[in-house]
Design a protein around this motif. Structure first.
Motif, PDB file in Angstrom:
ATOM      1  N   ALA A 590      44.316  44.548  37.597  1.00 37.49           N
ATOM      2  CA  ALA A 590      43.421  45.135  38.595  1.00 37.49           C
ATOM      3  C   ALA A 590      42.430  46.089  37.950  1.00 37.49           C
ATOM      4  N   VAL A 591      42.892  46.838  36.947  1.00 42.10           N
ATOM      5  CA  VAL A 591      41.988  47.738  36.223  1.00 42.10           C
ATOM      6  C   VAL A 591      40.941  46.924  35.465  1.00 42.10           C
ATOM      7  N   VAL A 592      41.395  45.836  34.829  1.00 40.37           N
ATOM      8  CA  VAL A 592      40.451  44.967  34.113  1.00 40.37           C
ATOM      9  C   VAL A 592      39.420  44.412  35.080  1.00 40.37           C
ATOM     10  N   GLY A 593      39.888  43.897  36.221  1.00 46.16           N
ATOM     11  CA  GLY A 593      38.989  43.320  37.205  1.00 46.16           C
ATOM     12  C   GLY A 593      37.966  44.312  37.725  1.00 46.16           C
ATOM     13  N   SER A 594      38.385  45.568  37.885  1.00 40.60           N
ATOM     14  CA  SER A 594      37.470  46.582  38.416  1.00 40.60           C
ATOM     15  C   SER A 594      36.353  46.923  37.445  1.00 40.60           C
ATOM     16  N   ARG A 595      36.534  46.566  36.185  1.00 38.50           N
ATOM     17  CA  ARG A 595      35.536  46.903  35.171  1.00 38.50           C
ATOM     18  C   ARG A 595      34.684  45.704  34.769  1.00 38.50           C
TER      19      ARG A 595
END
Length: 598
Positions: A590-595
């Motif tokens: 989710a952190v990767v996707g948000s960036r």
């Protein structure tokens, strides 16, 4: 001049205005550092610290950690390092076994003892404690101010090592070996004013004392940074460049994972803690001096050093330090000829007193030295080695069940004992698979009732440090045996073949493992792609969004690989802390996707 405080004070007298301790953008000069150490030492003396008394020190890597251990030594005491990352059960055992007179911790570390039990705890960054320190005199602590005069034979530190019987042992090391260690550092590594030494090793290992002494007993500056900035790979490489490090002592696992380009230019690197390979020498010796060191915890940090080493076949562990002798002996304690293997025995200065409160274990490992003056001892290392025609020593492996896992000394018997302590485990065996950064422990058990391998890992993790926790535990119906009935460790199934057993025992069903280095197909589902990367990094049969990277067997070195692979796949540069703190792979994804760009 034969104790650490005396050696340090001689440097302060000559180099008071030189940088001594660097943390982030803050620098303490030798005179300033000495003032802080003196004041804290006086407060420790007031709390009952003196020669041969132990002070437990529990705090993360920081400037305060260095000040604290140096203050303990100035007070005349010996420090017992407690890494806050260790399980509470492990720390509690060390406290109860060593019985320190005081526990010095930072506010970031939770209280370690039970109310009314264990040593008095002092929080070093408590405002009232700091104010009390500031009111004390800043000049050097004189002998008459200590509870008794400090002498070289007094204890310097007690460091716990893995125990073959399942119980860790505290190695009690005095000051007496330090002058010869410093003489060796001066003659070989040549650190001094203007140099910067990286404090890499965990304080729970004697290599940390080498880092401290290499800097603060030579006039160089010691650089201390947070643990996540020292992880092998990009974090460590960035730290070496950012702080202009000139001298670094690193295990092969850190050297193998870190890019050697543009770091330590013209500087000095020393490999220690595990076998150094020709590949590492080719990588690190081109634009800097490289050395290879050897020595068990039972001596003052080390015993031999080789270098500058070059890629010329077998890599030697070198010649003995100043004041030390290393014998290569057969089973009857007779010297073996050059080229023939025998067991390594260490004699001369710097031997530990022995194991704390364990006289039988001490007597079995610290034996009479038939080649030295009457009454002298030598340490039986359990390591195999040989001497070359030119006198250089070469390491040839262990003679028992002790192994090295990513630079850490591990007794497989301690892991097996912890596994076997689980209520449903009948028999337990632990082995090491892989090499260098990929080295990991794998456990095998037979049980009296069904059990989830994850529960067995959690059982071990409750009392053993992370590097000793099996990456996988396989439940077997029966162990393969030799003709004499003993377990055939060589016939134990490889982890890649364990998928069916793991699934039967409650783990997720196995999926196909991607080829090493293969690129994952483009996918809209970011979580699926990150899971695929995790499977590849861990060589695991399965990894789902609900899984935790570390509970699947991942360790800090593999976490740096995961960050690198995510950067390659998505163009997203994640801070290492994001991986360390993510509760699940899905949360990380989710952190990767948000960036990702919109």
């Amino acid at each position: 001049m034969n104790t650490v405080p005396a050696l340090f004070e001689s440097v302060v007298a000559r180099r008071g205005g030189e940088p001594a301790l660097i943390e982030a953008e803050d620098t303490l000069r030798y005179a300033e550092l000495n003032t802080r150490i003196n004041r804290l030492a006086r407060l420790l003396i007031a709390h009952g610290v003196g020669p041969d008394s132990l002070v437990a020190v529990a705090m993360p890597k920081s400037r305060e950690l260095i000040v604290s251990i140096m203050a303990v030594l100035k007070a005349g005491g010996a420090y017992l390092p407690l890494d806050p990352e260790y399980p509470a059960e492990r720390l509690s055992f060390m406290l109860s076994d060593a019985r320190p007179v005081l526990l010095l911790r930072s506010s970031s570390v939770a209280p370690l003892g039970k109310l009314g039990e264990g040593p008095q705890e002092v929080v070093c960054d408590d405002p009232a404690f700091r104010a009390a320190c500031a009111r004390l005199p800043e000049h050097d602590v004189a002998q008459h101010e200590r509870r008794a005069p400090l002498r070289p034979e007094h204890l310097m530190y007690v460091i716990y090592t893995s125990g073959s019987t399942g119980t860790p042992k505290g190695v009690a090391v005095p000051h007496s070996g330090v002058p010869d260690m410093v003489a060796t550092q001066r003659a070989v590594l040549r650190a001094g004013p203007g140099d910067r030494v990286l404090q890499w090793a965990s304080i729970s290992f004697d290599a940390a004392f080498w880092d401290v002494s290499l800097a603060l007993l030579s006039g160089a500056a010691l650089v201390t940074v947070a643990a996540e900035e020292l992880l092998p790979g990009h974090p460590l490489g960035n730290t070496l460049v950012k702080y202009g490090i000139t001298h670094a002592v690193l295990p092969p696992v850190a050297l193998s994972e870190t890019d050697a380009d543009d770091v330590l230019p013209g500087g000095t690197v020393m490999s220690t803690g595990d076998s150094c390979t020709p590949t590492l020498v080719r990588k690190w010796s081109r634009t800097r001096r490289m050395f290879n060191g050897y020595g068990p915890t039972e001596v003052t940090v080390g015993a031999t050093i080789a270098g500058p080493v070059r890629d010329t076949g077998d890599i030697a562990i070198g010649a003995p330090w100043v004041g030390k002798r290393v014998h290569v002996l057969d089973e009857r304690l007779r010297p073996v000829p050059p080229g023939k293997e025998g067991e390594l025995y260490i004699a001369g200065s710097g031997l530990a007193r022995g194991y704390l409160n364990r006289s039988p274990a001490t007597a079995g490992k610290f034996v009479a030295d038939p080649f030295g003056p009457p009454g002298t001892r030598m340490y039986r290392t359990g390591d195999r080695g040989r001497r070359g025609p030119d006198g250089q020593l070469f390491f040839a492996g262990r003679a028992d069940g002790q192994v090295k896992v990513r630079g850490f000394r591990v007794e497989l018997g301690e892991i097996e004992a912890r596994l076997a302590a689980h209520p449903v485990v009948d028999v337990a065996v632990a082995v090491v698979r892989g090499e260098l950064a990929d080295a990991h422990v794998v456990g095998y058990v037979t049980t009296t009732a069904p059990v989830d391998p994850g529960d067995l890992r959690a059982h071990v993790a409750a009392s053993l440090p992370a590097h000793m926790v099996p990456a996988r535990v396989t439940v077997l119906e029966r162990f393969p045996t030799l003709t004499n009935g003993k377990i055939d460790r060589g016939a134990l199934p490889r982890p890649e073949a364990d998928a069916g057993v793991l699934a039967h025992a409650g783990a997720p069903a196995a999926g196909a493992e991607p080829a090493a280095g293969a690129r994952e197909p483009e996918a809209d589902d970011c979580a699926a792609a990150v899971c695929a990367i995790v499977r590849d990094v861990l060589r695991a049969p399965e990894a789902t969004a609900a899984d935790n990277f570390f509970e699947l067997g991942g360790h800090s070195v593999q976490a740096t690989r995961l960050v690198s692979r995510i950067r390659e796949r998505f163009g997203v540069a994640l801070p290492m802390r994001t991986v360390l703190e993510a509760a699940s792979i899905g949360e990380l994804a989710a952190v990767v996707g948000s960036r990702l760009p919109a």
